[in-house]
Enzyme design. Structure first.
Site, short mmCIF file in Angstrom:
data_model
loop_
_atom_site.label_atom_id
_atom_site.label_comp_id
_atom_site.label_asym_id
_atom_site.label_seq_id
_atom_site.Cartn_x
_atom_site.Cartn_y
_atom_site.Cartn_z
N LYS A 77 0.84 -1.20 0.00
CA LYS A 77 0.00 0.00 0.00
C LYS A 77 0.88 1.26 0.00
O LYS A 77 0.68 2.16 -0.77
CB LYS A 77 -0.91 -0.03 1.23
CG LYS A 77 -1.85 1.12 1.34
CD LYS A 77 -2.82 0.91 2.49
CE LYS A 77 -3.62 2.18 2.72
NZ LYS A 77 -4.57 2.05 3.83
N GLU B 163 10.50 -4.58 4.77
CA GLU B 163 10.64 -5.99 4.37
C GLU B 163 10.34 -6.16 2.88
O GLU B 163 11.07 -6.81 2.14
CB GLU B 163 9.67 -6.87 5.18
CG GLU B 163 9.95 -6.93 6.66
CD GLU B 163 9.17 -5.91 7.46
OE1 GLU B 163 8.89 -4.81 6.93
OE2 GLU B 163 8.83 -6.21 8.62
N GLY C 282 -4.98 -2.15 4.89
CA GLY C 282 -4.18 -3.28 4.42
C GLY C 282 -4.85 -4.62 4.68
O GLY C 282 -4.95 -5.48 3.79
N ARG C 283 -5.37 -4.81 5.89
CA ARG C 283 -5.95 -6.11 6.24
C ARG C 283 -7.34 -6.32 5.66
O ARG C 283 -7.95 -7.37 5.86
CB ARG C 283 -5.95 -6.28 7.77
CG ARG C 283 -6.56 -5.12 8.52
CD ARG C 283 -6.19 -5.15 9.99
NE ARG C 283 -6.66 -3.98 10.73
CZ ARG C 283 -6.02 -2.83 10.81
NH1 ARG C 283 -4.86 -2.67 10.21
NH2 ARG C 283 -6.51 -1.82 11.51
N GLU D 142 -4.83 -6.73 14.70
CA GLU D 142 -4.34 -5.42 14.27
C GLU D 142 -5.49 -4.40 14.30
O GLU D 142 -5.29 -3.21 14.51
CB GLU D 142 -3.70 -5.49 12.88
CG GLU D 142 -2.72 -4.36 12.63
CD GLU D 142 -1.95 -4.49 11.32
OE1 GLU D 142 -2.56 -4.34 10.26
OE2 GLU D 142 -0.72 -4.72 11.36
N HIS E 154 -5.12 -33.12 17.52
CA HIS E 154 -3.95 -33.85 17.98
C HIS E 154 -2.85 -32.91 18.45
O HIS E 154 -1.68 -33.30 18.55
CB HIS E 154 -3.45 -34.78 16.87
CG HIS E 154 -4.51 -35.76 16.46
ND1 HIS E 154 -4.64 -36.99 17.05
CD2 HIS E 154 -5.52 -35.65 15.57
CE1 HIS E 154 -5.69 -37.61 16.52
NE2 HIS E 154 -6.24 -36.81 15.63
N LYS F 140 9.02 -0.51 14.30
CA LYS F 140 9.64 -0.10 13.03
C LYS F 140 10.69 0.97 13.28
O LYS F 140 11.80 0.93 12.73
CB LYS F 140 8.57 0.46 12.08
CG LYS F 140 7.63 -0.56 11.49
CD LYS F 140 6.71 0.13 10.48
CE LYS F 140 5.54 -0.76 10.08
NZ LYS F 140 4.53 -0.06 9.29
O1 F6P Z 1 1.94 -4.23 9.93
C1 F6P Z 1 1.66 -2.94 9.62
C2 F6P Z 1 1.16 -2.77 8.22
O2 F6P Z 1 1.01 -1.40 7.98
C3 F6P Z 1 -0.14 -3.52 7.93
O3 F6P Z 1 -1.25 -2.84 8.35
C4 F6P Z 1 -0.05 -3.69 6.47
O4 F6P Z 1 -0.95 -4.67 6.01
C5 F6P Z 1 1.40 -4.08 6.32
O5 F6P Z 1 2.07 -3.28 7.27
C6 F6P Z 1 1.98 -3.90 4.96
O6 F6P Z 1 1.94 -2.55 4.54
P1 F6P Z 1 2.15 -2.16 3.03
O7 F6P Z 1 1.07 -2.79 2.22
O8 F6P Z 1 2.08 -0.67 3.01
O9 F6P Z 1 3.50 -2.66 2.60
#
Ligand code: F6P
Length: 547
Positions: free
Chosen positions: A206, A212, A266-267, A352, A383, A511
């Site tokens: 987003k 990452e 995002g979620r 979240e 199990h 972060k």
């Molecule tokens: O974990 C924090 C967060 O902002 C989530 O809400 C989101 O889904 C994820 O990081 C990834 O963010 P992006 O889509 O901006 O890379």
């Protein structure tokens, strides 16, 4: 300042009622109410939620509905559907329902009809997916695409990964892979065997700044450039994002960008261009079916009376269990192997969204908000952790999810799966008394001390609540409805708890500190605490030892 919620009449009534109910047994509720099994359930298009195995009676349900009305739940549902700015700390709406709106419909987000833009992107996604799936889209050497890798994390990973897995049997496109972790083992493992000439990378973020994701994306980019040069990028990289400027800076052709908007959390984003990997895997018709199933749940959520509204019931029962009966944590067990990525998606959604301790107005809450949620697929979970569900010290309410059709041609498997699922909820409710254990062991020829010492280990307290959610089958339509059901459940909980379900400030501090640790790794003073400095020092020595 704390919120006044727990002083309100509706809350207090529920507290009093819970005290009375704590001494009762679910099995007695059935004995006293012959229509309980039929009445304590609600349905939509063959999806049936059975909540009769909860420790709640008709009066308690009425009190929960009163709480929902006191908290203006109907108003909040309409406000979300109208695209109002529910996420005040970020000044954003929560417009995910618009993402599954029908073509030609009008849905507003913050006062503007967003459907033309939503459908324009969906059409571009469909056209692109068809080109890749049909083999028209070619890589740098003129070959077709065989592997697609979605690079993303959190909401840019869990949703598409989970749906792709759930619809695996219907996949008829290129092979789909997911890279989310910054641990190089994940992308490194793929790069060892992927063919650069036949691999398409989707960078899904987003913000397009997530550390990452960008680290993985740059590694993939370097790998491609090493094999085929910069000019290959436009044929092998596409982006899904809200951030055009960053995409251009990364070097992806804006023509290969699939847009979404800041009003999509995002979620809650798998329905947007974030679902591109799903579309590539199963094609536009099934992706449409996924959206249609979610839309049916949206319409139900917005229009059904609270008493028959599936997301509302699911949420209010959770509130009853955790805020009033003080149960432990929420367990979710889908009896469907193809839902084995569902729990990860649900954890991000619930935890979240609702893992907050201040209300929308910034007051501290003095009641429990987000409930720790965990689980695994049945029958595997039986199990692993079911021991504690049956005999552990805390009661953990369970949601059982059971598709009524199983894997084709393997009916015996499905019979056993169904039997296990239904047996578990019955066992949790009924339990086994010392007298029953006595009789059973006696029947097996045990007596005296051997019998007496065996009894306590074999007793089940029972009276442990669960919901059972039956789905006609696990196809794209019903999956869409299931996911929207849990999305709305999360929202309803947040409304009762008076919190903002759509921001996530709690992820920021970690972060920031990661940047400080990186600074310290470069030998700079980053003001770290003594423990972190000592750990870092050991890591440094060990990495030097490796070099
Ligand atoms: O974990 C924090 C967060 O902002 C989530 O809400 C989101 O889904 C994820 O990081 C990834 O963010 P992006 O889509 O901006 O890379």
């Amino acid at each position: 300042m704390t919120t006044a919620l727990i002083q309100t009449p509706a809350w207090r009534r529920l507290q009093n009622h819970a005290q009375a109910m704590k001494g009762r047994r679910i099995t007695d509720l059935f004995d006293n109410d012959p229509k309980r099994a039929a009445d304590f359930s609600a349905s939509l298009e063959g999806i049936r939620l059975d909540y009769s195995k909860q420790l709640i009676d008709r009066e308690g349900l009425g009190f929960l509905m009163a709480l929902a009305r006191q908290q203006d739940l109907p108003g909040w549902i309409q406000r979300m559907a109208a695209g109002e700015t529910l996420n005040a700390t970020e000044g954003r709406a929560a417009g995910h329902m618009a993402l599954r709106g029908a073509a030609g419909s009008r849905m507003e987000v913050q006062g503007a009809d967003v459907m033309p833009a939503v459908h324009a992107v969906r059409q571009r996604m469909n056209a692109f997916a068809e080109r890749v799936r049909s083999g028209q889209w070619r890589g740098y050497s003129g070959q077709t695409i065989q592997d697609v890798v979605n690079i993303g994390i959190g909401g840019s990973d869990y949703g598409p990964r989970m749906v792709r897995e759930a619809l695996r049997d219907e996949a008829d496109g290129p092979r789909i892979h997911f890279v989310s972790n910054v641990d190089g083992a994940q992308i490194g493992g793929l790069l060892r065997w992927l063919d650069p000439a036949r691999t398409l990378w989707i960078v899904t973020s987003k913000t397009f700044t997530t550390q990452e994701t960008m680290t993985n994306a740059h590694t993939a980019r370097r790998w491609l450039v090493q094999h085929a040069g910069e000019e290959a990028i436009s044929r092998h990289f596409v982006a899904v994002s809200t951030n055009r400027a960053e995409i251009e800076r990364f070097g992806i052709d804006p023509a290969n960008m699939f847009e979404f908007w800041d009003w999509v959390g995002g979620r809650y984003s798998l329905w947007s261009a974030v679902g591109l990997a799903i579309l590539l895997s199963v094609g536009p018709a099934r992706f449409d079916a996924l959206l249609e199933g979610a839309r049916a749940m949206d319409q139900h959520f917005v229009s059904a009376p609270l008493e028959r509204n599936l997301p509302v019931l699911l949420a209010l029962i959770a509130i009853w269990n955790f805020n009033f009966l003080d149960y432990g944590t929420q367990v979710v067990v889908p009896y469907a192997q193809r839902l084995d990525k569902f729990i990860g998606w649900l954890q991000q959604l619930e935890l979240e969204s609702n893992g907050k301790t201040v209300t929308r107005d910034g007051a501290r809450v003095n009641y429990r908000t987000s409930v720790e949620l965990w689980g695994d697929v049945g029958s595997n979970a039986q199990h692993a952790f079911f021991q504690t569900l049956h005999q552990g010290p805390r009661v953990h309410p369970v949601d059982f999810i059971l598709p009524m059709q199983g894997a084709p041609g393997l009916d015996e498997h499905h019979r056993i799966l169904v039997a296990n699922c239904l047996a578990q909820s019955a066992a949790l409710m009924r339990g086994k008394t010392p007298a029953q254990v006595h009789e059973e062991l006696h029947g097996k020829g045990l007596s005296g001390e051997a019998l007496e010492s065996a009894v306590p280990h074999r007793v089940f307290s029972g009276n442990r609540p669960s919901n059972t959610l039956l789905l006609p089958r696990l196809d794209a339509w019903h999956l869409g409805a299931l996911l929207a059901l849990y999305e709305h459940r999360t929202f309803v909980e947040s409304v009762i708890w008076e919190i903002n379900a759509f921001d996530q400030w709690g992820v920021e501090l970690g972060k920031q500190l990661a940047q400080d640790v990186l600074k310290a790794m470069d030998g700079k003073d980053a003001g770290l605490d003594p423990s972190t400095i000592a750990l870092l020092e050991q890591v440094r020595r060990s990495t030097q030892g490796q070099a």
